[in-house]
Design an enzyme around this catalytic site. Sequence first.
Site, PDB file in Angstrom:
ATOM      1  CD1 TRP A  39      -2.381  -2.120   1.549  1.00 58.68           C
ATOM      2  CD2 TRP A  39      -3.090  -0.856  -0.165  1.00 58.68           C
ATOM      3  NE1 TRP A  39      -3.470  -2.739   0.980  1.00 58.68           N
ATOM      4  CE2 TRP A  39      -3.922  -1.998  -0.069  1.00 58.68           C
ATOM      5  CE3 TRP A  39      -3.343   0.068  -1.176  1.00 58.68           C
ATOM      6  CZ2 TRP A  39      -4.989  -2.228  -0.943  1.00 58.68           C
ATOM      7  CZ3 TRP A  39      -4.401  -0.152  -2.047  1.00 58.68           C
ATOM      8  CH2 TRP A  39      -5.210  -1.283  -1.921  1.00 58.68           C
ATOM      9  CG  ASP A  47      -3.489   4.161   3.688  1.00 59.18           C
ATOM     10  OD1 ASP A  47      -4.581   3.984   4.277  1.00 59.18           O
ATOM     11  OD2 ASP A  47      -3.197   3.596   2.610  1.00 59.18           O
ATOM     12  CE  LYS A  66      -9.648  -2.408   2.673  1.00 56.41           C
ATOM     13  NZ  LYS A  66      -8.403  -1.677   2.468  1.00 56.41           N
TER      14      LYS A  66
HETATM   15  C1  LIG Z   1      -7.878  -1.155   1.143  1.00 58.84           C
HETATM   16  C2  LIG Z   1      -6.770  -0.179   1.303  1.00 58.84           C
HETATM   17  C3  LIG Z   1      -6.597   0.916   0.434  1.00 58.84           C
HETATM   18  C4  LIG Z   1      -7.397   1.073  -0.849  1.00 58.84           C
HETATM   19  O1  LIG Z   1      -8.615   1.475  -0.683  1.00 58.84           O
HETATM   20  P1  LIG Z   1      -9.569   1.748  -1.963  1.00 58.84           P
HETATM   21  O2  LIG Z   1     -10.767   2.227  -1.245  1.00 58.84           O
HETATM   22  O3  LIG Z   1      -9.750   0.463  -2.674  1.00 58.84           O
HETATM   23  O4  LIG Z   1      -8.931   2.768  -2.791  1.00 58.84           O
HETATM   24  C5  LIG Z   1      -5.594   1.804   0.676  1.00 58.84           C
HETATM   25  N1  LIG Z   1      -4.760   1.646   1.713  1.00 58.84           N
HETATM   26  C6  LIG Z   1      -4.881   0.598   2.559  1.00 58.84           C
HETATM   27  C7  LIG Z   1      -3.927   0.458   3.687  1.00 58.84           C
HETATM   28  C8  LIG Z   1      -5.882  -0.340   2.378  1.00 58.84           C
HETATM   29  O5  LIG Z   1      -5.999  -1.377   3.208  1.00 58.84           O
END
Ligand SMILES: *Cc1c(COP(=O)(O)O)cnc(C)c1O
Length: 372
Positions: A110, A184, A208
């Site tokens: 990521w 993030d 998530k």
């Molecule tokens: C799932 C995830 C993303 C991506 O998210 P999208 O909504 O599909 O763009 C970004 N960063 C992390 C750490 C993730 O787990």
Amino acid sequence: MTTLPKKILMNRPFNFGAGPATLPQEVLSEAASEMLDWHGSGMSVMEMSHRGSEFGIIYEQVQTDLRELLAVPAHFKILFMQGGGQAQNAIVPLNLARAGSADFVVTGSWSERSQQEARKYCSVNVAASSEPGSFISLPEPASWKLNPTASYVHICSNETIHGVEFHELPDLKALGSDAPLVIDFSSHVASRPVDWSRVGLAFGGAQKNLGPAGLTLVIVREDLLDRALPICPSAFNYQLLADNQSMFNTPPSYAIYIAGLVFQWLKRQGGIAAMEARNQAKAALLYDTIDHSRLYYNQVAHNCRSRMNVPFFLRDENLNAAFLAGARDHHLLQLKGHKLVGGMRASIYNAMPLEGVQALVAYLLDFEKMHG
Ligand SMILES: *Cc1c(COP(=O)(O)O)cnc(C)c1O
């Protein structure tokens, strides 16, 4: 074969998917009961004007609950956006990269994707990377090669695919940097408290740990609002969003409402500190089982193992298909690992009860007995 307790069989299966992920059953039931008519309004939340008084009530409660749950200080704005975590990989540099460069600490796929995307908008310095070690540990903050003029420093505080988590956020000031830290936190937001004194901006997709896909949470320090590049799209401009209560354009209103039900559920669970304790107990049980097994293994260093996403492998990969089929028979869903790393992955977010992890552990032990 262990038989599962009756109570569990009568309920829905346990869903270990990484995202979109399982939601608390109470939340889904509540949403179902309000689907056709929200609180006597004669409308579904999906059908309301985002500027009407009914949605205004929902929105205010969501803001208040989230601020309380995550202890967000008054000098941070809570924004609700769209585009997911990956859109923020562009939106963050478009809003913050005035000085023309940003630092990235690459600790898994990521943060790797984030730095690749940012290169379209600014120059990128990879201050540290754990790729040479195959992303199973975190580079010591003291070893990071930070650029003194960077606009911000980006980390992914929980790497969903590699199962690596910063258990403590880095203190950039102690490292001699004045740059804001961008995290993030898509896959562990609300799983533990956040030390806001170390954070400039945090973003995460909701799917998530907060609610359905389509909603992206951004929490940003007020002094960072005014630096957008002239080419930043208006709908992605943090200042414009903050000035308009995230309603510069139509927000993902239904997803905001569901996240609000999740926040109420989190409060009933005792809040974030209580969730953290439960998450620690769930993760300890699962890692302990894996570590004491001759069939399963996880290679991530103990000091940075994710409490949300637990990748693990079978020493005999030929058993993978049988493992997954047996898991489904035991009402344990979506355990297949991400295609980049293979093997298995159990995502054990807030909405996964301890009983779910216990059921998984019982299955792991059973399967090992049969095939070990
Ligand atoms: C799932 C995830 C993303 C991506 O998210 P999208 O909504 O599909 O763009 C970004 N960063 C992390 C750490 C993730 O787990």
